[in-house]
Scaffold this active site. Structure first.
Site, PDB file in Angstrom:
ATOM      1  N   THR A 255       6.667  -6.105  -2.122  1.00 33.52           N
ATOM      2  CA  THR A 255       5.724  -4.989  -2.236  1.00 33.52           C
ATOM      3  C   THR A 255       4.472  -5.448  -1.535  1.00 33.52           C
ATOM      4  O   THR A 255       3.959  -6.488  -1.880  1.00 33.52           O
ATOM      5  CB  THR A 255       5.520  -4.702  -3.743  1.00 33.52           C
ATOM      6  OG1 THR A 255       5.821  -3.419  -4.062  1.00 33.52           O
ATOM      7  CG2 THR A 255       4.249  -5.090  -4.310  1.00 33.52           C
TER       8      THR A 255
ATOM      9  N   ASN B  22       9.806 -13.705 -11.155  1.00 31.36           N
ATOM     10  CA  ASN B  22      10.470 -12.408 -11.086  1.00 31.36           C
ATOM     11  C   ASN B  22      11.331 -12.114 -12.306  1.00 31.36           C
ATOM     12  O   ASN B  22      11.519 -10.951 -12.668  1.00 31.36           O
ATOM     13  CB  ASN B  22      11.290 -12.319  -9.794  1.00 31.36           C
ATOM     14  CG  ASN B  22      10.397 -12.098  -8.596  1.00 31.36           C
ATOM     15  OD1 ASN B  22       9.957 -10.992  -8.334  1.00 31.36           O
ATOM     16  ND2 ASN B  22      10.089 -13.174  -7.889  1.00 31.36           N
TER      17      ASN B  22
ATOM     18  N   LYS C  88      -2.169  -6.987   0.513  1.00 33.03           N
ATOM     19  CA  LYS C  88      -1.627  -7.562  -0.702  1.00 33.03           C
ATOM     20  C   LYS C  88      -0.131  -7.737  -0.510  1.00 33.03           C
ATOM     21  O   LYS C  88       0.512  -7.003   0.236  1.00 33.03           O
ATOM     22  CB  LYS C  88      -1.926  -6.702  -1.928  1.00 33.03           C
ATOM     23  CG  LYS C  88      -1.279  -5.333  -1.976  1.00 33.03           C
ATOM     24  CD  LYS C  88       0.153  -5.273  -2.439  1.00 33.03           C
ATOM     25  CE  LYS C  88       0.354  -5.977  -3.759  1.00 33.03           C
ATOM     26  NZ  LYS C  88       1.820  -5.968  -4.123  1.00 33.03           N
TER      27      LYS C  88
ATOM     28  N   GLU D 251       5.637 -15.742  -3.674  1.00 35.27           N
ATOM     29  CA  GLU D 251       5.832 -16.072  -5.087  1.00 35.27           C
ATOM     30  C   GLU D 251       6.577 -17.395  -5.245  1.00 35.27           C
ATOM     31  O   GLU D 251       7.707 -17.545  -4.795  1.00 35.27           O
ATOM     32  CB  GLU D 251       6.602 -14.944  -5.771  1.00 35.27           C
ATOM     33  CG  GLU D 251       5.783 -13.681  -5.905  1.00 35.27           C
ATOM     34  CD  GLU D 251       6.582 -12.499  -6.396  1.00 35.27           C
ATOM     35  OE1 GLU D 251       5.945 -11.500  -6.781  1.00 35.27           O
ATOM     36  OE2 GLU D 251       7.822 -12.567  -6.391  1.00 35.27           O
TER      37      GLU D 251
ATOM     38  N   THR E 249      -1.356  -7.738  -7.049  1.00 37.54           N
ATOM     39  CA  THR E 249      -0.450  -7.680  -8.210  1.00 37.54           C
ATOM     40  C   THR E 249      -0.060  -9.109  -8.579  1.00 37.54           C
ATOM     41  O   THR E 249      -0.768  -9.760  -9.334  1.00 37.54           O
ATOM     42  CB  THR E 249       0.780  -6.797  -7.926  1.00 37.54           C
ATOM     43  OG1 THR E 249       1.403  -7.215  -6.707  1.00 37.54           O
ATOM     44  CG2 THR E 249       0.382  -5.332  -7.832  1.00 37.54           C
TER      45      THR E 249
ATOM     46  N   THR F 138       8.371  -8.849 -18.549  1.00 32.64           N
ATOM     47  CA  THR F 138       8.413  -9.317 -19.935  1.00 32.64           C
ATOM     48  C   THR F 138       7.238 -10.222 -20.258  1.00 32.64           C
ATOM     49  O   THR F 138       7.058 -10.581 -21.408  1.00 32.64           O
ATOM     50  CB  THR F 138       9.721 -10.078 -20.207  1.00 32.64           C
ATOM     51  OG1 THR F 138       9.828 -11.177 -19.298  1.00 32.64           O
ATOM     52  CG2 THR F 138      10.911  -9.158 -20.032  1.00 32.64           C
TER      53      THR F 138
END
EC number: 2.3.1.35
Length: 408
Positions: free
Chosen positions: A193, A403, A182, A279, A156, A408
Site C-alpha cells: 500500500t 503482517n 508512504k 516492513e 501506516t 490483531t
C-alpha cells in the site's frame, strides 16, 4: 533497517514550500488516537494535476472516484490513513463521494474537484463521521509549509516519513519539485500500500504533466518491490501550481528534459526510501540487469529476481545461494535466452560466467558480500544494449510478524 553510508536520513530532508500549494492535517482517530491521519491539500486555481493509479482490479473506492474527478481540474486532495475503503462495495463508493462533498461544503467548491485517497486496512467501512469532524481543523491548518506534517499524516506501517526535493533552473529562473510518499508493505506498484504526492511551481500544461509523471513512475515506483503485492489503493499525484517565473514548459522544448530529470529524481528518491523502509527489512538490494534485448526485458528479469521469496530469504540469512538467482533469471521469460552468455555478480564478486559457476568464485567470498547491509546484484544477459534497475529488500522474520499481527 540499518543505515548505510549512502543512506541519508530522509527524515531530516527539509521540503521546499511550493507557491500555490497548501497542506493541512488533523487527527480523526481512524486507527490511532492523538495522531494526525487526515490530510487536505489545496491547489491554487489554474493549477494542473496529473495522476496514475493502481492496476489492481479490486481498486479501492477512492481510486474509482479520484479517476473520475481527475478530469474536472481538481483543486483539493483529501487523504486519510488507517482505512483503505477497499472491498467495501457500493457503500464504499458512496462514502468516498460523501467525503468529497464534505470538503466541497467546507471550502465552498465543487465535490467533483476533490480527489479522495485512502490507505490502511482493507474491507472495513470508512469512518466518515470521524473524517468529517476532522476536516475543519485540517482546513484551518492549510499552509504552504505543511509538508512535514503531511508526510507523517499519511504513514501506516512506515517507520519514518518519506520526502524528497529538487531545485532546478529553467531559463535562469528557479523551479522547485517537492514530494512525499508512504509505503512499507504491500509494495509492488503497478501504475500502474503506496501513495505519493508531488508538487511543483512549474508552468506546464496538464497533458504534458501527465506524460512526465507516467515516464517518471515507470522508472521509479514501477521498479520497486517489497513483497510482490500490488495494493488496491496505489496512487501517485503530480501537481503544478504555475507560480514559477520560469517560462512555460511546452512539448518539444529544451526545458522538458530538465523538468523530467527533476521529477525523475524526486520519484526515484521516494521509491528508494520506501524499499529502505520495507516492513522488517534488514538489507537493501539493487538489481541491475544489463545487455538485455529491451528495457522491458531487463525490467522483467530484475523483477523476477526481486519477487522471489527464495532469493529474498537467502539475503536475509546472508546465504550466497546463487542458484536461486540463476533460476529466477531462467524463468523470467526471455525468449531464446542463450544461457552461455549470462553472467551474474554479487557486488564485485562474479558468481556466474558463461552460464555456470565462475571458476574463481568461492563460498567465502559470497558470504562476505551477503553479510553487507546493501548489496547489488548485477546480471548481464549478453543479448543487447538495454538495461534497467530494480530495488528490493530482504524478507525477514519481522516481515511475517508485522503482517501476521497487522489487525490483531
Amino acid at each position: 533497517m540499518a543505515a548505510s553510508p549512502e543512506d541519508r536520513n530522509l527524515s531530516d530532508i527539509r521540503l521546499c514550500p511550493i507557491a500555490g500549494i497548501r497542506l493541512g492535517t488533523a487527527a480523526a482517530a481512524i486507527k490511532h488516537v492523538g495522531r494526525d491521519d487526515v490530510l487536505l491539500i489545496e491547489m491554487a486555481e489554474g493549477s494542473a494535476c496529473a495522476a496514475v493509479f493502481t492496476q489492481n482490479a479490486f481498486c479501492a473506492a477512492p481510486v474509482t472516484v479520484a479517476r473520475e474527478h481527475l478530469r474536472q481540474a481538481p483543486r483539493w486532495l483529501l487523504v486519510n490513513s488507517g482505512n483503505a475503503n477497499a472491498g467495501t462495495g457500493t457503500r464504499g463508493l458512496a462514502d468516498a463521494r460523501a467525503s468529497c462533498e464534505a470538503v466541497a461544503a467546507l471550502v465552498g467548491g465543487r465535490a467533483d474537484r476533490v480527489m479522495p485517497f485512502s490507505t490502511g486496512v482493507i474491507g472495513e467501512y470508512l469512518p466518515l463521521d470521524k473524517i468529517r469532524a476532522a476536516l475543519p481543523k485540517a482546513f484551518e491548518a492549510l499552509s504552504e509549509d505543511g509538508w512535514e506534517a503531511a508526510a507523517r499524516a499519511i504513514m501506516t506501517t512506515d517507520t519514518r516519513p518519506k520526502k524528497a526535493v529538487r531545485r532546478i533552473e529553467i531559463a535562469g529562473r528557479p523551479v522547485v519539485v517537492s514530494g512525499i510518499a508512504k509505503g512499507a508493505g504491500m509494495i509492488h506498484p503497478n501504475m500502474a500500500t503506496m501513495l505519493a504526492f508531488v508538487a511543483t511551481d512549474a508552468r506546464i500544461g496538464a497533458g504534458l504533466l501527465q506524460s512526465v509523471l507516467e515516464r517518471a513512475v515507470n522508472r521509479s515506483f514501477n521498479c520497486i518491490t517489497v513483497d510482490g503485492d500490488t495494493s488496491t489503493n496505489d496512487a501517485c499525484v503530480l501537481m503544478a501550481s504555475q507560480r514559477s517565473e520560469a517560462p512555460l514548459i511546452e512539448p518539444g522544448s529544451a526545458h522538458v528534459e530538465a523538468f523530467q530529470s527533476a521529477v525523475d529524481a524526486v520519484l526515484a528518491e521516494l521509491a528508494e526510501a520506501i524499499v529502505r523502509d520495507g516492513e522488517g527489512a534488514t538489507k537493501f538490494i539493487r538489481i541491475l540487469v544489463e545487455e538485455a534485448a529491451s528495457e522491458d526485458e531487463a525490467r522483467l528479469v530484475g523483477k523476477t529476481i526481486a519477487h522471489s521469496p527464495l532469493v529474498k530469504t537467502a539475503f536475509f540469512a546472508s546465504d550466497p545461494n546463487w542458484g536461486r538467482i540463476l533460476a529466477a533469471v531462467g524463468r523470467a521469460g526471455c525468449k531464446d535466452l542463450d544461457i552461455s552468455r549470462v553472467a551474474i555478480w554479487l557486488d564485485e564478486v562474479r558468481i556466474v560466467a558463461a552460464g555456470a559457476r565462475d571458476r574463481e568464485y568461492t563460498e567465502a567470498r559470497g558470504i562476505t558480500v551477503m553479510r553487507r547491509p546493501e548489496i547489488t546484484v548485477r546480471v548481464s544477459l549478453g543479448r543487447g544494449q538495454a538495461s534497467a534497475r530494480v530495488m528490493t529488500c530482504d524478507l525477514s522474520l519481522d516481515y511475517v510478524r508485522i503482517n501476521a499481527e497487522y489487525r490483531t
